[in-house]
Each structure stands twice: as C-alpha cells, then as structure tokens.
Scaffold this active site. Sequence first.
Site, PDB file in Angstrom:
ATOM      1  N   ASP A 297      18.022   9.585 -23.197  1.00  0.00           N
ATOM      2  CA  ASP A 297      19.096   8.899 -22.487  1.00  0.00           C
ATOM      3  C   ASP A 297      19.395   7.516 -23.043  1.00  0.00           C
ATOM      4  OD1 ASP A 297      19.558  11.020 -20.826  1.00  0.00           O
ATOM      5  OD2 ASP A 297      18.295  10.254 -19.199  1.00  0.00           O
TER       6      ASP A 297
ATOM      7  N   ARG B 169       9.566  -2.541 -13.045  1.00  0.00           N
ATOM      8  CA  ARG B 169      10.965  -2.928 -13.274  1.00  0.00           C
ATOM      9  C   ARG B 169      11.166  -4.437 -13.332  1.00  0.00           C
ATOM     10  NH1 ARG B 169      10.255   1.696 -14.994  1.00  0.00           N
ATOM     11  NH2 ARG B 169      11.706   3.375 -14.514  1.00  0.00           N
TER      12      ARG B 169
ATOM     13  N   ASP C  44      15.575   2.804  -9.366  1.00  0.00           N
ATOM     14  CA  ASP C  44      15.379   1.927 -10.514  1.00  0.00           C
ATOM     15  C   ASP C  44      16.632   1.122 -10.864  1.00  0.00           C
ATOM     16  OD1 ASP C  44      12.675   2.468 -10.847  1.00  0.00           O
ATOM     17  OD2 ASP C  44      13.076   4.298 -11.958  1.00  0.00           O
TER      18      ASP C  44
ATOM     19  N   SER D 285      10.965  14.533 -15.060  1.00  0.00           N
ATOM     20  CA  SER D 285      11.276  13.151 -15.390  1.00  0.00           C
ATOM     21  C   SER D 285      10.028  12.344 -15.061  1.00  0.00           C
ATOM     22  CB  SER D 285      12.460  12.677 -14.557  1.00  0.00           C
ATOM     23  OG  SER D 285      12.505  11.271 -14.572  1.00  0.00           O
TER      24      SER D 285
HETATM   25  N1  ARG Z   1      10.300   7.324  -6.775  1.00  0.00           N
HETATM   26  C1  ARG Z   1       9.552   6.367  -7.492  1.00  0.00           C
HETATM   27  C2  ARG Z   1      10.144   5.008  -7.294  1.00  0.00           C
HETATM   28  O1  ARG Z   1      11.233   4.904  -6.887  1.00  0.00           O
HETATM   29  C3  ARG Z   1       9.411   6.734  -8.950  1.00  0.00           C
HETATM   30  C4  ARG Z   1      10.636   6.615  -9.767  1.00  0.00           C
HETATM   31  C5  ARG Z   1      10.359   7.102 -11.132  1.00  0.00           C
HETATM   32  N2  ARG Z   1      11.405   6.783 -12.033  1.00  0.00           N
HETATM   33  C6  ARG Z   1      11.785   7.615 -12.993  1.00  0.00           C
HETATM   34  N3  ARG Z   1      12.757   7.182 -13.726  1.00  0.00           N
HETATM   35  N4  ARG Z   1      11.282   8.799 -13.174  1.00  0.00           N
HETATM   36  O2  ARG Z   1       9.524   4.016  -7.527  1.00  0.00           O
END
Ligand code: ARG
Length: 407
Positions: free
Chosen positions: A14, A98, A127, A178
């Site tokens: 991506d 992040r 995210d 993912s």
């Molecule tokens: N649900 C979790 C969070 O919001 C994990 C997110 C994982 N991100 C990803 N791009 N796979 O913190």
Amino acid sequence: MAKRVVLAYSGGLDTSVAVRWMIEEWGVEVVCVLVDVGQDVESSESFEDIRARALAAGALECVLVDAKTEMAEEFCARAIAANALYESKYPLVSALSRPVIVRHLVDQARRFGAQAVAHGCTGKGNDQVRFEVGTHALAPDLEVLAPARNWGMTRADSVDYARKWDIPIKATKEKIYSIDENLWGRAIECGAIEDPWAAPPEEPYTLTRVVDTAPVEVTVRFESGVPVALDGEALPLAALIARLNGVAGATGYGRLDMVENRRVGIKSREVYECPAALALIAAHRDLEDLVLERDVHHEKARLEPRWSELVYDGMWFSPLKEALDAFMDETQRHVTGEVRLRFEAPGLLRIVGRRSPKALYDYGLATYDAEDTFRHADSEGFVRIYGLGVQTWAARQGAKNATPPQS
Ligand code: ARG
C-alpha cells in the site's frame, strides 16, 4: 513548485503504491520515512531493498529512523505506569507506535521542507485518527494526506498498479491478514478472524508458539515504575521487552482474542499477541498492590481506563493525556521492587511473589501469629463509630430486608 510530502512508509504494497499514486494524481514530491519501532525491519529483506523499492516507486529519498529506544522508554514505559489496557484487554500495541511515527514524520517534514505528511491508512480504522490528530497536535500548519482513502483500489488493483509502474513488490493478490507489529506486540486482523464466532487460526501467530512446555520463572525488577532488570540482569527497556517476548512467548503466553470498539464507530474482531506487554503490566500492577497507598491506588485505577481510551483514540499529544501523565508520574515514585512471574505452558501466567523496600505491607500488622502488633482493642471504637449511621437508620427507620423470605 511542487508540494512536498513526507510519507510514513512501511515498505509494503500500500505505501509503495501510495508513492507513485500521489505523484501521478496530486503532482507532489514524496519523501519516504520508515520508522523502526521494533517491527523487525530487516527480518525478511534488508533496508537497502526496501529503500530501492521506495525509489523505484518514485520517492526522492527514503530515510530509516531507529525509534526503538524512544518507543520503549517514552511510550511503553508510560503504558506500563498506567497499566494501560483498552477495554480492559488490549495493551495498545498499534496505538502506542503511531505517535512515535508521527513525531518523526513531523521532524522529517521540517528537515525536507515539506508542506504535508501522508499515511497509508484506510478510512475504517483507528490509525488514520492517530496519524492525523497527532500530526495536527505537533504541527498545526501541516496538511495530512491519506491516498488510500481516496484511490478506491482493491488489493488486486494495487498489485496491478505496482506492476504497471515496475515497483518491485513481494505481495501477491491474496493477502490473508493485516498485521501491524512493534516492540509491544503484534495486531492481526482480516481473513478468518473477521468472523467473531470462528476460533482464530494458528498460522498468523509468530511470537506465541509453544516451544517448551516446562514452566519458566522470571524475576522482573522495577525502579519507579519502570522495568529495569530481568533475573538480576540490568537491561535497557527495549532489550528487556524483546527478551521477555521471547521467554514468555515460548510458553504460549500473550494471546488475546477480542471484539473491540474502534473510534470510528465499528466493532471489530481482532487478535493480538503481546507476551511482554501483558506480563509487564500484570507484574507492575502486582507491585503497585504492595506499595501504593489505598486512596492513591483506588483513584489511579479509576483513571487508568481513561488514559487508555485517550491513547487508543489518538490523543497521545493532548492536554488531558499530559495532565494524567503528571498524575501517573507522581504515583510511580515508590513503585520499586521485584516481582516473580511463573509462566506455565500453554499460555498461563501466575504471579507467585513480590517484594519492595517501599512496601506498605507490614508483617506485624498483617500476621495472625505471635508477632502481631495490631491493637485489636482499638477496633472496637472504630467499628462502632463507622457503623453508627447505619445503626441509627435501622433503629429509626428500619432496614427493609430484615426478615428472610418465608418459603
Ligand atoms: N485495532 C488495533 C488498534 O486500533 C490494531 C490496529 C492494527 N493496525 C493495522 N494497520 N493492522 O490499535
């Protein structure tokens, strides 16, 4: 002059496609920044290969930033102090990384004279919120671009797009999961996991496969709330976390399976593996039981879920989060001591001992043996006055349920 954008680059499909797509569609210049938060950047290919991919996609430059120490010492350490578990379960794996990435995006945006930063998140997740709110908190003037929210390509379309532009990708059209990973653990979504009734498949787990079924005991030493040594060996926090991920993970400890509330109004089923994170929080909590004064302890327990929600919701850089940090810091002054952790395969952790020079546990006060120093007679007056209001109420107004129900 073309607008310049600093992109949070992972080296995956991506973000590689995002480089070319932004150049073509928006006429911008792109600088890629790969922030190492402990995701094992060079596990399957070298940074040189990743950089070559970014340049092949059209990036002006690709910068690698090692942020493992920062991730551990400023972010994981705060999460431990706050016993941070979102919805009482999730130790904020992605949510903690992040803001680390955001800091470096902003820093590199200044260095390269960029007007915007960009990320590869879709519109459905948390995210994007963390990247955008975080960037605007540190740099209100910077624009944030989210190409993957605009391009409307499926995964197969992205693979075709990469081939068309000769971007050397390793990804195929079928990607099952993912996965986001860093020092604090791994977050796994998509594929069979999207059916909340289906038991999670074994294959995406890498940190928590049982290697040995013999129980393992580990002693963690904390100083002012921060883990500083494992089994007496002083270690920098990043190394300590990595070591404990190995030791605890090999007993199968550290898996989570949960349905969580995302900030964007979606419930999603996710699985995680975070052995060190869960073990350190459990140990830290246990040590706090020994050293925190009762009112501080109870108030802290009320504030911890709020801290976790703020961080989950992308508010790492926010005034309430900073104020809560000040509270948490104050509570950690005496959280010094050792905790014994016993891991029993598959996946069980028992805390079997704790000690601290700052313990508020007093043997003389607690014991029922001959060494008892507690003044039993004092309790008589204390209990009478403590219960006086209820006694008066019962005498004047009567307790409603005084007689047992007749059968
Ligand atoms: N649900 C979790 C969070 O919001 C994990 C997110 C994982 N991100 C990803 N791009 N796979 O913190």
